[in-house]
Scaffold this motif. Structure first.
Motif, short mmCIF file in Angstrom:
data_model
loop_
_atom_site.label_atom_id
_atom_site.label_comp_id
_atom_site.label_asym_id
_atom_site.label_seq_id
_atom_site.Cartn_x
_atom_site.Cartn_y
_atom_site.Cartn_z
N GLN A 79 9.13 4.17 18.70
CA GLN A 79 9.08 4.73 20.05
C GLN A 79 8.39 3.80 21.05
OE1 GLN A 79 7.66 8.76 20.33
NE2 GLN A 79 9.04 9.49 18.74
N GLY A 80 7.93 2.65 20.56
CA GLY A 80 7.33 1.67 21.44
C GLY A 80 5.97 2.06 21.99
N LYS A 81 5.27 2.92 21.26
CA LYS A 81 3.94 3.34 21.70
C LYS A 81 2.97 2.18 21.51
CE LYS A 81 4.98 7.59 22.59
NZ LYS A 81 5.11 8.03 23.96
N GLY A 82 2.11 2.01 22.48
CA GLY A 82 1.12 0.95 22.43
C GLY A 82 -0.07 1.34 21.57
N LEU A 83 -0.76 0.33 21.12
CA LEU A 83 -1.98 0.55 20.35
C LEU A 83 -3.16 0.64 21.30
CD1 LEU A 83 -1.64 -1.90 17.34
CD2 LEU A 83 -1.43 0.57 17.32
N ASN A 84 -4.11 1.47 20.95
CA ASN A 84 -5.39 1.51 21.64
C ASN A 84 -6.46 1.73 20.58
OD1 ASN A 84 -5.67 4.34 21.12
ND2 ASN A 84 -4.48 4.81 22.95
N LYS A 100 -5.49 1.32 0.93
CA LYS A 100 -4.45 0.36 1.34
C LYS A 100 -5.07 -0.69 2.27
CE LYS A 100 -0.46 3.17 0.59
NZ LYS A 100 0.87 2.66 0.51
N MET A 101 -5.90 -1.53 1.66
CA MET A 101 -6.67 -2.50 2.44
C MET A 101 -5.79 -3.58 3.06
SD MET A 101 -9.37 -0.89 2.31
CE MET A 101 -10.40 -1.97 3.27
N GLU A 102 -4.67 -3.88 2.45
CA GLU A 102 -3.74 -4.87 3.04
C GLU A 102 -3.18 -4.32 4.36
OE1 GLU A 102 -2.15 -8.45 3.53
OE2 GLU A 102 -3.44 -7.92 1.85
N GLU A 103 -2.89 -3.04 4.39
CA GLU A 103 -2.41 -2.42 5.63
C GLU A 103 -3.52 -2.40 6.68
OE1 GLU A 103 0.44 -1.17 8.11
OE2 GLU A 103 0.85 -1.64 6.01
N VAL A 104 -4.76 -2.17 6.26
CA VAL A 104 -5.91 -2.23 7.18
C VAL A 104 -5.96 -3.62 7.80
CG1 VAL A 104 -8.43 -2.24 7.30
CG2 VAL A 104 -7.26 -0.42 6.05
N LYS A 105 -5.84 -4.65 6.96
CA LYS A 105 -5.88 -6.03 7.45
C LYS A 105 -4.73 -6.28 8.44
CE LYS A 105 -5.82 -10.83 5.84
NZ LYS A 105 -5.03 -11.21 6.97
N ASN A 106 -3.54 -5.77 8.14
CA ASN A 106 -2.39 -5.95 9.03
C ASN A 106 -2.64 -5.31 10.40
OD1 ASN A 106 -1.00 -7.32 7.03
ND2 ASN A 106 0.14 -5.52 6.37
N ILE A 107 -3.26 -4.14 10.40
CA ILE A 107 -3.56 -3.45 11.66
C ILE A 107 -4.57 -4.26 12.48
CG2 ILE A 107 -4.60 -1.37 12.68
CD1 ILE A 107 -3.34 0.14 10.23
N MET A 111 -4.00 -5.95 16.09
CA MET A 111 -4.93 -5.69 17.17
C MET A 111 -5.34 -7.01 17.84
SD MET A 111 -8.70 -3.94 16.87
CE MET A 111 -9.45 -5.36 16.09
N LYS A 112 -5.63 -8.00 17.02
CA LYS A 112 -6.05 -9.31 17.55
C LYS A 112 -4.89 -9.99 18.29
CE LYS A 112 -9.73 -10.04 14.22
NZ LYS A 112 -10.20 -10.78 13.04
N ASN A 115 -4.63 -8.83 21.69
CA ASN A 115 -5.86 -9.03 22.46
C ASN A 115 -6.59 -7.73 22.76
OD1 ASN A 115 -5.71 -11.87 22.59
ND2 ASN A 115 -4.18 -11.70 24.21
N ILE A 116 -6.58 -6.82 21.80
CA ILE A 116 -7.36 -5.59 21.92
C ILE A 116 -8.73 -5.87 21.31
CG2 ILE A 116 -7.57 -3.18 21.23
CD1 ILE A 116 -4.48 -3.10 21.11
N ASN A 117 -9.75 -5.72 22.12
CA ASN A 117 -11.11 -6.00 21.65
C ASN A 117 -11.64 -4.81 20.85
OD1 ASN A 117 -11.21 -8.53 22.95
ND2 ASN A 117 -11.69 -7.51 24.88
N PRO A 118 -12.15 -5.11 19.67
CA PRO A 118 -12.73 -4.01 18.87
C PRO A 118 -14.00 -3.49 19.53
CG PRO A 118 -13.18 -6.13 17.85
CD PRO A 118 -12.29 -6.41 19.02
N ASP A 119 -14.24 -2.23 19.34
CA ASP A 119 -15.49 -1.63 19.83
C ASP A 119 -16.29 -1.17 18.62
OD1 ASP A 119 -14.17 0.66 18.99
OD2 ASP A 119 -14.16 1.62 20.96
N VAL A 120 -17.42 -0.54 18.88
CA VAL A 120 -18.29 -0.11 17.79
C VAL A 120 -17.57 0.88 16.87
CG1 VAL A 120 -19.45 1.77 19.01
CG2 VAL A 120 -20.66 0.55 17.20
N ARG A 121 -16.69 1.72 17.43
CA ARG A 121 -15.96 2.70 16.63
C ARG A 121 -15.06 2.00 15.60
NH1 ARG A 121 -13.03 4.46 20.47
NH2 ARG A 121 -14.54 5.93 21.23
N ILE A 122 -14.36 0.97 16.05
CA ILE A 122 -13.48 0.24 15.12
C ILE A 122 -14.30 -0.47 14.05
CG2 ILE A 122 -11.88 -1.72 14.95
CD1 ILE A 122 -10.60 -0.71 17.55
#
Length: 170
Positions: A79-84, A100-107, A111-112, A115-122
């Motif tokens: 659906q072309g939804k953006g990541l936040n 599923k740590m490989e999927e975590v790494k892919n996400i 994100m990088k 150019n989405i900057n991680p915050d304390v929550r991430i």
């Protein structure tokens, strides 16, 4: 639920009301009445446009059914939804819980790339996932990266770190 869905779809097809409102209603009703499977089928068949907020709600609702989270994630991308940061932290949490740590790494890589900057929550979610996976080297790397990015740990960060390092016997 069937009659509500029928009524709602009729209104959508006739162009009565805001389509997103009706989609939200179908999702809320499906979750409240524990009729997730028919609701998901309807979402696939009707190609309903689901808001980013509703995807996050659905990720959390299906946390113990990772195959559904994976399908929702694919649907979201189609659906072309953006990541936040809310989507990212929710996906990391769900895939991390499932191991599923490989999927975590892919996400995180995606994100990088965006150019989405991680915050304390991430960072909190990542540290928790890697701690539960007993990858304490990665926990330390993430904690150091927080410092390099001038992200201040919060009470949740310290709680997670204490738990992780306690499990590691440090």
């Amino acid at each position: 639920m069937a009659s509500l869905i029928t009524q709602t779809l009729r209104k959508v097809r006739l162009g009565l009301g805001h389509k997103q409102h009706f989609t939200n209603r179908i999702i809320e009703t499906g979750l409240k009445t524990h009729l997730e499977a028919p609701m998901l089928e309807l979402m696939k068949k009707e190609e309903l446009r689901i808001s980013t907020r509703n995807f996050v709600v659905l990720f959390g609702h299906f946390e113990k059914k990772i195959e559904i989270v994976e399908e929702l994630w694919k649907m979201m991308k189609r659906q072309g939804k953006g990541l936040n940061v809310y989507v990212i932290s929710s996906l990391i949490q769900q895939f991390g819980k499932a191991g599923k740590m490989e999927e975590v790494k892919n996400i995180v890589d995606r994100m990088k790339q965006l150019n989405i900057n991680p915050d304390v929550r991430i960072f909190n979610v990542l540290i928790d996932c890697y701690g539960k996976a007993k990858n304490f080297d990665q926990v330390s790397r993430l904690r150091n990266e927080m410092g390099q990015l001038n992200i201040t740990p919060d009470i949740v960060t310290f709680s997670i770190l204490i738990n992780c390092y306690g499990k590691a016997g440090m």
